[in-house]
Design an enzyme around this catalytic site. Structure first.
Site, PDB file in Angstrom:
ATOM      1  N   LYS A 261       4.717  -5.561   0.834  1.00  0.00           N
ATOM      2  CA  LYS A 261       3.127  -5.551   0.900  1.00  0.00           C
ATOM      3  C   LYS A 261       2.787  -6.669   1.860  1.00  0.00           C
ATOM      4  O   LYS A 261       3.054  -7.803   1.891  1.00  0.00           O
ATOM      5  CB  LYS A 261       2.389  -5.970  -0.547  1.00  0.00           C
ATOM      6  CG  LYS A 261       0.925  -5.823  -0.720  1.00  0.00           C
ATOM      7  CD  LYS A 261       0.855  -6.150  -2.216  1.00  0.00           C
ATOM      8  CE  LYS A 261      -0.612  -6.525  -2.496  1.00  0.00           C
ATOM      9  NZ  LYS A 261      -1.929  -5.656  -1.961  1.00  0.00           N
TER      10      LYS A 261
ATOM     11  N   ARG B 205     -15.849   5.179 -24.727  1.00  0.00           N
ATOM     12  CA  ARG B 205     -15.888   6.134 -25.863  1.00  0.00           C
ATOM     13  C   ARG B 205     -14.978   5.714 -26.931  1.00  0.00           C
ATOM     14  O   ARG B 205     -14.978   5.879 -28.182  1.00  0.00           O
ATOM     15  CB  ARG B 205     -15.655   7.499 -25.536  1.00  0.00           C
ATOM     16  CG  ARG B 205     -16.349   8.054 -24.396  1.00  0.00           C
ATOM     17  CD  ARG B 205     -15.626   9.205 -23.578  1.00  0.00           C
ATOM     18  NE  ARG B 205     -14.295   8.840 -22.938  1.00  0.00           N
ATOM     19  CZ  ARG B 205     -13.788   9.478 -22.404  1.00  0.00           C
ATOM     20  NH1 ARG B 205     -13.746  10.813 -22.454  1.00  0.00           N
ATOM     21  NH2 ARG B 205     -12.376   9.117 -22.098  1.00  0.00           N
TER      22      ARG B 205
ATOM     23  N   HIS C  98     -11.401   0.593   3.193  1.00  0.00           N
ATOM     24  CA  HIS C  98     -10.753  -0.807   3.691  1.00  0.00           C
ATOM     25  C   HIS C  98     -10.545  -0.941   4.893  1.00  0.00           C
ATOM     26  O   HIS C  98     -10.649  -2.033   5.713  1.00  0.00           O
ATOM     27  CB  HIS C  98      -9.512  -1.248   2.616  1.00  0.00           C
ATOM     28  CG  HIS C  98      -9.457  -1.027   1.342  1.00  0.00           C
ATOM     29  ND1 HIS C  98     -10.812  -1.517   0.486  1.00  0.00           N
ATOM     30  CD2 HIS C  98      -8.668  -0.687   0.312  1.00  0.00           C
ATOM     31  CE1 HIS C  98     -10.504  -1.232  -0.737  1.00  0.00           C
ATOM     32  NE2 HIS C  98      -9.693  -0.737  -0.859  1.00  0.00           N
TER      33      HIS C  98
ATOM     34  N   GLU D  42       1.748  -1.168   1.703  1.00  0.00           N
ATOM     35  CA  GLU D  42       1.978  -1.576   0.086  1.00  0.00           C
ATOM     36  C   GLU D  42       3.598  -0.987  -0.195  1.00  0.00           C
ATOM     37  O   GLU D  42       4.096  -0.052   0.291  1.00  0.00           O
ATOM     38  CB  GLU D  42       1.077  -0.709  -0.613  1.00  0.00           C
ATOM     39  CG  GLU D  42      -0.529  -0.784  -0.549  1.00  0.00           C
ATOM     40  CD  GLU D  42      -1.182  -0.145  -1.366  1.00  0.00           C
ATOM     41  OE1 GLU D  42      -1.094  -0.154  -2.704  1.00  0.00           O
ATOM     42  OE2 GLU D  42      -2.012   0.971  -0.759  1.00  0.00           O
TER      43      GLU D  42
ATOM     44  N   ASP E 112      -8.092   7.106   0.049  1.00  0.00           N
ATOM     45  CA  ASP E 112      -7.890   5.855  -0.565  1.00  0.00           C
ATOM     46  C   ASP E 112      -8.080   4.695   0.357  1.00  0.00           C
ATOM     47  O   ASP E 112      -8.593   3.662  -0.327  1.00  0.00           O
ATOM     48  CB  ASP E 112      -6.496   6.048  -1.175  1.00  0.00           C
ATOM     49  CG  ASP E 112      -6.376   4.866  -2.073  1.00  0.00           C
ATOM     50  OD1 ASP E 112      -7.311   4.714  -3.165  1.00  0.00           O
ATOM     51  OD2 ASP E 112      -5.472   4.361  -2.303  1.00  0.00           O
TER      52      ASP E 112
HETATM   53  N1  LIG Z   1      -7.494   0.382 -11.562  1.00  0.00           N
HETATM   54  C1  LIG Z   1      -7.666  -0.351 -10.451  1.00  0.00           C
HETATM   55  O1  LIG Z   1      -6.878  -1.122  -9.863  1.00  0.00           O
HETATM   56  C2  LIG Z   1      -8.806   0.097  -9.259  1.00  0.00           C
HETATM   57  C3  LIG Z   1      -8.718  -0.386  -8.054  1.00  0.00           C
HETATM   58  C4  LIG Z   1      -9.847   0.062  -7.194  1.00  0.00           C
HETATM   59  C5  LIG Z   1     -10.859   0.715  -7.468  1.00  0.00           C
HETATM   60  N2  LIG Z   1     -10.672   1.479  -9.124  1.00  0.00           N
HETATM   61  C6  LIG Z   1     -11.636   2.262  -9.363  1.00  0.00           C
HETATM   62  O2  LIG Z   1     -12.389   1.885 -10.623  1.00  0.00           O
HETATM   63  C7  LIG Z   1     -12.787   2.664 -11.673  1.00  0.00           C
HETATM   64  C8  LIG Z   1     -12.105   2.502 -12.891  1.00  0.00           C
HETATM   65  O3  LIG Z   1     -10.801   2.346 -12.566  1.00  0.00           O
HETATM   66  P1  LIG Z   1      -9.648   2.373 -13.970  1.00  0.00           P
HETATM   67  O4  LIG Z   1      -8.251   2.243 -13.288  1.00  0.00           O
HETATM   68  O5  LIG Z   1      -9.887   1.235 -14.905  1.00  0.00           O
HETATM   69  O6  LIG Z   1      -9.979   3.816 -14.500  1.00  0.00           O
HETATM   70  P2  LIG Z   1      -9.427   4.294 -15.882  1.00  0.00           P
HETATM   71  O7  LIG Z   1      -8.761   3.382 -16.614  1.00  0.00           O
HETATM   72  O8  LIG Z   1      -8.706   5.740 -15.631  1.00  0.00           O
HETATM   73  O9  LIG Z   1     -10.858   4.476 -16.784  1.00  0.00           O
HETATM   74  C9  LIG Z   1     -11.342   3.525 -17.421  1.00  0.00           C
HETATM   75  C10 LIG Z   1     -12.029   4.116 -18.508  1.00  0.00           C
HETATM   76  O10 LIG Z   1     -12.930   4.903 -18.400  1.00  0.00           O
HETATM   77  C11 LIG Z   1     -13.076   5.773 -19.356  1.00  0.00           C
HETATM   78  N3  LIG Z   1     -12.771   7.196 -19.094  1.00  0.00           N
HETATM   79  C12 LIG Z   1     -11.765   7.634 -18.414  1.00  0.00           C
HETATM   80  N4  LIG Z   1     -11.753   9.115 -18.218  1.00  0.00           N
HETATM   81  C13 LIG Z   1     -12.907   9.616 -18.909  1.00  0.00           C
HETATM   82  C14 LIG Z   1     -13.934  10.544 -18.702  1.00  0.00           C
HETATM   83  N5  LIG Z   1     -13.182  11.594 -18.291  1.00  0.00           N
HETATM   84  N6  LIG Z   1     -14.954  10.818 -19.291  1.00  0.00           N
HETATM   85  C15 LIG Z   1     -15.314   9.418 -19.783  1.00  0.00           C
HETATM   86  N7  LIG Z   1     -14.840   8.304 -19.855  1.00  0.00           N
HETATM   87  C16 LIG Z   1     -13.426   8.151 -19.012  1.00  0.00           C
HETATM   88  C17 LIG Z   1     -11.976   5.355 -20.396  1.00  0.00           C
HETATM   89  O11 LIG Z   1     -12.672   4.784 -21.551  1.00  0.00           O
HETATM   90  P3  LIG Z   1     -13.071   5.428 -22.822  1.00  0.00           P
HETATM   91  O12 LIG Z   1     -12.157   6.390 -23.012  1.00  0.00           O
HETATM   92  O13 LIG Z   1     -13.153   4.156 -23.959  1.00  0.00           O
HETATM   93  O14 LIG Z   1     -14.286   5.876 -22.417  1.00  0.00           O
HETATM   94  C18 LIG Z   1     -11.251   4.220 -19.592  1.00  0.00           C
HETATM   95  O15 LIG Z   1     -10.570   3.427 -20.424  1.00  0.00           O
HETATM   96  C19 LIG Z   1     -12.273   3.840 -10.869  1.00  0.00           C
HETATM   97  O16 LIG Z   1     -13.370   4.591 -10.176  1.00  0.00           O
HETATM   98  C20 LIG Z   1     -11.197   3.678  -9.779  1.00  0.00           C
HETATM   99  O17 LIG Z   1     -11.105   4.536  -8.662  1.00  0.00           O
HETATM  100  C21 LIG Z   1      -9.754   0.925  -9.706  1.00  0.00           C
END
Ligand SMILES: NC(=O)c1ccc[n+]([C@@H]2O[C@H](COP(=O)([O-])OP(=O)(O)OC[C@H]3O[C@@H](n4cnc5c(N)ncnc54)[C@H](OP(=O)(O)O)[C@@H]3O)[C@@H](O)[C@H]2O)c1
Length: 509
Positions: A357, A57, A254, A230, A249
């Site tokens: 870790k 967005r 895992h 961790e 989690d």
């Molecule tokens: N980060 C990690 O290390 C990690 C590790 C394992 C799994 N995951 C999984 O991977 C996925 C992404 O993780 P992330 O940490 O990158 O998430 P994030 O930074 O919270 O969100 C990714 C993007 O999604 C959009 N977003 C966030 N909340 C939203 C909402 N309510 N409605 C619509 N768009 C929204 C935002 O982009 P815009 O505002 O530009 O739309 C944001 O930049 C998640 O399911 C998480 O559980 C993450």
């Protein structure tokens, strides 16, 4: 002849494709996905041609998006030319989660296909909060982007990050929505733990060495310990973590995967379905679990010290409610009811804010049935122990007894040590790079299949519900200082599994 290559899909036959990343502005994209794709590009492992489109967005144009992502690589003295060549394939499209926006995305993809010759092959990577998974799958379906091989329009694949649901019911619901628009072979459920070399090597180690399988059972093994420790706390994922806790989690995905790889029977051949069939059988064979018994310990970190620095407790972390009852540590003692594993305990331990870790599987063998040396040495002959470590090192270590040089009988424990990185100098792939490459190549081996996910949730959901009832009443949550090995009642066992010191008996939990 030593074999140094691995069975990665042959890059020459990878079809051109477009990788669409929803959540293109997010943390996972910046820290994991783009670096992984860039590494593949530098190793010339991406298909030719390829295109990447970040979607979100946030309003960005291509140039700003490329600049944002390049920050990571802009260091003094760094040659940016490889990054610039890669970045020329990077695009950004601002989207809303509406039908109109997805029809616009479909038009952009058609246009890019024409210009870049990507042949209508698309990967949709859902790097967004999980509540968006069903919405995006539905909108892709409505915009005609989930269709496959209609009018020779290429393939479409959807990549889903954990968490796959919150419990059995939500996992089944999510699956229903995904399957409304995608076939099972189009769905890739990522568990990046499975893409670590040592984790994959576990199957090779077990099933390609004659000496291993005969002792891999209840006759020779005292217990199995699986640890994912961790050092970090919740960092910037407070709201996600406080709703999930350590069992959702880490254990549902895992830890379960490490358990099934350690315990599964040999598949009849190395095909994704044959491997997944054996994995699902292990989860279905887990003995019923009653959280009130002594087989589960839940903990939450309080203030403490890590590497000499004072750190706050879980309840003082930003975004965490001050009376949160969410567990950040769990130790589970599981049994697998089948011929191979009857009555062998599997200890699963995972927690945040532990001293370091570390991810490892410990196979603790039984003591020798009769010790010739007991008269001279007392009871202190350590049983063999095999450690399969994925972090900090990717290594396999076998502990065994030898005689010290000299005239008197004096035993010494020695370790046969195999370090992946020391022995295989060729570039090994980061876990995300590996799973993305497998998805581009259409290989499901390292991904979850839905029946495995449902079996895992079917086992854990009643445990979670019971734990949540007990934790809410404050009965079963124990506290541990950050920087320790978990609640006091478990530290003895945790140390046995985690530390490299030798122990030969599993104490009762
Ligand atoms: N980060 C990690 O290390 C990690 C590790 C394992 C799994 N995951 C999984 O991977 C996925 C992404 O993780 P992330 O940490 O990158 O998430 P994030 O930074 O919270 O969100 C990714 C993007 O999604 C959009 N977003 C966030 N909340 C939203 C909402 N309510 N409605 C619509 N768009 C929204 C935002 O982009 P815009 O505002 O530009 O739309 C944001 O930049 C998640 O399911 C998480 O559980 C993450």
């Amino acid at each position: 002849m030593e074999l140094h290559t691995c069975d990665l899909p042959d890059e020459n036959i990878l079809s051109p494709c477009t990788i669409v990343i929803f959540g293109g502005s997010g943390d996972l994209t910046q820290r994991k996905l783009i670096p992984a794709l860039f590494a593949l590009f530098q190793q010339e492992r991406l298909p030719k041609p390829f295109t990447i489109i970040g979607c979100g967005r946030t309003e960005l144009d291509n140039t700003t998006y490329r600049n944002q992502l390049s920050d990571h690589y802009r260091h003094e003295g760094n040659d940016l030319s490889a990054w610039l060549a890669f970045a020329a394939n990077l695009h950004y499209q601002t989207i809303e989660y509406t039908k109109e926006s997805f029809f616009q995305l479909a038009a952009t993809l058609r246009d890019l296909d024409q210009r870049k010759k990507t042949m209508g092959n698309r990967i949709f990577d859902l790097a967004v909060p999980p509540q968006l998974y069903p919405i995006i799958a539905t909108l892709l379906g409505q915009a005609g982007l989930a269709r496959e091989h209609q009018n020779d329009n290429g393939w479409g694949r959807i990549v889903v990050e954990k968490p796959f649901g919150h419990d059995l019911n939500s996992a089944t619901q999510l699956d229903k929505v995904l399957h409304t628009h995608f076939h099972e072979q189009q769905i890739y459920r990522i568990d990046h733990y499975l893409a670590k070399e040592t984790v994959q090597n576990l199957l090779i180690f077990r099933f390609a060495n004659t000496i291993v399988e005969p002792v891999w059972n209840r006759h020779y093994i005292e217990y199995v310990g699986i640890t994912a420790a961790e050092k970090l706390g919740v960092e910037n994922r407070a709201s996600y973590y406080d709703n999930s806790g350590v069992l959702r989690d880490m254990f549902q995905n895992h830890m379960m995967q490490l358990l099934v790889l350690s315990a599964m029977e040999p598949p009849y051949r190395l095909s994704p379905d044959a491997v997944q069939d054996e994995k699902a059988k292990v989860i279905k064979s887990l003995r019923n679990f009653h959280p009130q018994g002594s087989r589960l310990c839940l903990g939450q970190y309080g203030p403490g010290t890590i590497d000499g620095d004072k750190v706050v407790g879980y309840r003082q972390e930003q975004g965490i409610p001050e009376h949160s009852k969410t567990p950040t540590f769990a130790m589970m003692k599981l049994f697998i009811d089948n011929w191979r594993w009857q009555d062998v305990p599997f200890y699963l331990v995972s927690g945040k804010r532990l001293p370091r870790k570390e991810t490892r599987i410990v196979i603790q063998f039984k003591e020798v049935p009769h010790s010739l040396f007991q008269g001279m040495l007392g009871d202190s002959i350590h049983a063999n122990r095999l450690v399969i470590e994925t972090f900090p090192e990717e290594a396999i270590r076998l502990n065994f007894q030898t005689k010290n040089p000299g005239t008197s009988v004096c035993l010494r424990s020695m370790t046969m040590d195999f370090s992946y990185h020391e022995h295989f100098k060729s570039i090994s792939l980061d876990a995300y790079a590996r799973v993305l490459l497998d998805c581009i190549g259409g290989d499901h081996m390292l991904f979850w299949r839905q029946d495995g996910i449902e079996a895992s949730w079917a086992f854990l959901t009643p445990v979670l519900e019971e734990c949540e009832r007990h934790c809410q009443s404050g009965k079963s949550l124990q506290f541990y200082p950050a920087g320790s090995w978990g609640p006091e009642t478990t530290t003895d066992m945790t140390r046995k599994i985690i530390t490299s010191a030798e122990y030969n008996k599993a104490s009762s939990l």
